[in-house]
Design an enzyme around this catalytic site. Structure first.
Site, PDB file in Angstrom:
ATOM      1  N   SER A  78     -13.545  -7.400 -19.822  1.00  0.00           N
ATOM      2  CA  SER A  78     -13.276  -6.176 -19.425  1.00  0.00           C
ATOM      3  C   SER A  78     -14.276  -5.113 -20.073  1.00  0.00           C
ATOM      4  CB  SER A  78     -11.683  -6.050 -19.720  1.00  0.00           C
ATOM      5  OG  SER A  78     -11.223  -5.029 -18.518  1.00  0.00           O
ATOM      6  N   GLU A  85     -15.086   3.984 -15.636  1.00  0.00           N
ATOM      7  CA  GLU A  85     -14.629   4.074 -16.660  1.00  0.00           C
ATOM      8  C   GLU A  85     -14.944   5.162 -17.841  1.00  0.00           C
ATOM      9  OE1 GLU A  85     -12.215   2.208 -17.530  1.00  0.00           O
ATOM     10  OE2 GLU A  85     -12.189   0.271 -16.367  1.00  0.00           O
ATOM     11  N   LYS A 101     -12.271  -4.865 -11.776  1.00  0.00           N
ATOM     12  CA  LYS A 101     -13.424  -5.420 -12.038  1.00  0.00           C
ATOM     13  C   LYS A 101     -13.678  -6.897 -11.365  1.00  0.00           C
ATOM     14  CE  LYS A 101     -13.244  -2.734 -16.502  1.00  0.00           C
ATOM     15  NZ  LYS A 101     -12.894  -3.022 -17.641  1.00  0.00           N
ATOM     16  N   SER A 151      -8.225  -2.127 -15.017  1.00  0.00           N
ATOM     17  CA  SER A 151      -9.303  -2.956 -15.051  1.00  0.00           C
ATOM     18  C   SER A 151      -9.328  -3.953 -13.971  1.00  0.00           C
ATOM     19  CB  SER A 151      -9.636  -3.369 -16.219  1.00  0.00           C
ATOM     20  OG  SER A 151     -10.056  -2.579 -17.131  1.00  0.00           O
TER      21      SER A 151
END
Length: 287
Positions: free
Chosen positions: A125, A161, A67, A64
């Site tokens: 997240s 994701e 991001k 992550s």
């Protein structure tokens, strides 16, 4: 005589710096042996010049951590006028994937704004919010194009994701290197990639991140200003990227670890330990 004295002082300083960098490397190698882990670290200054590193050119799954640059891309679109932060992004139940707290909360209304989704992606997240943003920018390929645009020839996003978290050994998809990501962080925060307003906002989000209290932040002194974005993957991946200000100097940092034998808590502790090693280096070289 003064010239000789200056040369001697410079030589002593260089020797001390080299010694501290050797200690940095030795301490990280010790952690790797003790935890059966691989640890990638890159620390750069605001210009992207290397301060220190370990396994800097080795590929690791981004998890992550991507991001953060995704949010930077969103802000670039807002800065250029091709996007509006208050634009409502409509979605349905199909956007809810594993770990989507904000996306679930806004589901009843059927939308989030662009900035709400970006903040959720960075600070929580949130995977649903992340996929919503990916949908709007043109998918993973557009994220990779942004990396290339800001000078990162290494980082790549291939999937959304949660599929991008597979972290299969040898798979180049959805990977980066510590030095590539550290320089991307520096470019976004210090290199003029965004307007000052957007830069300030994304810095504030990183400082207020809600997923990183047990990772790098836990290994840094409390009086440092720290902003970071964590990442977690399958097969023991635990990462943290961001920035810190120590003794009036700014740094960008990227830490990527793979430790399949450790528990989730132990992986957090590993990243925090890396933070302690970084702290020792920075404090010893900034004297």
């Amino acid at each position: 005589m003064r010239f000789i004295h200056a040369l001697l002082l410079a030589g002593i300083a260089h020797s001390a710096y080299a010694s501290e960098k050797l200690t940095f490397k030795t301490d990280l190698e010790k952690l790797e042996r003790e935890k059966a882990a691989q640890i990638g670290v890159a620390i750069v200054d605001p210009q992207g010049e290397i301060v220190a590193g370990h396994r800097m050119a080795q590929r690791f799954a981004m998890c992550s951590t991507f991001k953060f640059p995704l949010a930077a891309l969103v802000f670039e679109r807002i800065d250029s006028g091709t996007e509006r932060g208050d634009r409502k992004l409509s979605y349905g139940p199909d956007m809810i994937v594993e770990w989507s707290p904000a996306t679930e909360r806004f589901l009843a209304s059927g939308h989030m704004t662009v900035l709400e989704a970006a903040q959720a992606a960075v600070q929580l997240s949130d995977n649903g919010a992340t996929n919503l943003l990916l949908r709007e920018i043109g998918g993973p390929a557009a994220m990779t194009q942004y990396f290339r645009k800001i000078g990162d020839s290494v980082s790549r996003l291939d999937r959304k994701e949660p599929e991008m978290n597979d972290n299969t050994p040898g798979d180049l998809r959805d990977t980066t290197t510590p030095i590539a990501m550290a320089r991307t962080v520096a470019k976004v925060l210090y290199g003029g990639a965004l307007t000052s307003t957007s830069t300030h906002t994304i810095e504030r989000w990183l400082i207020g991140n809600q997923t990183g209290d047990a990772t790098l932040r836990a290994g840094f002194p409390k009086d440092w200003v720290v902003g970071e974005k964590t990442g977690t993957c399958a097969n023991g991946g635990r990462n943290d990227i961001g920035f810190f200000k120590a003794q009036e100097r700014d740094y960008a940092v990227a830490v990527y670890t793979t430790a399949p034998k450790l528990s989730a808590v132990e992986r957090d502790e590993l990243v925090a330990s890396v933070g302690q090693v970084i702290t020792q280096l920075i404090l010893s070289t900034d004297k």
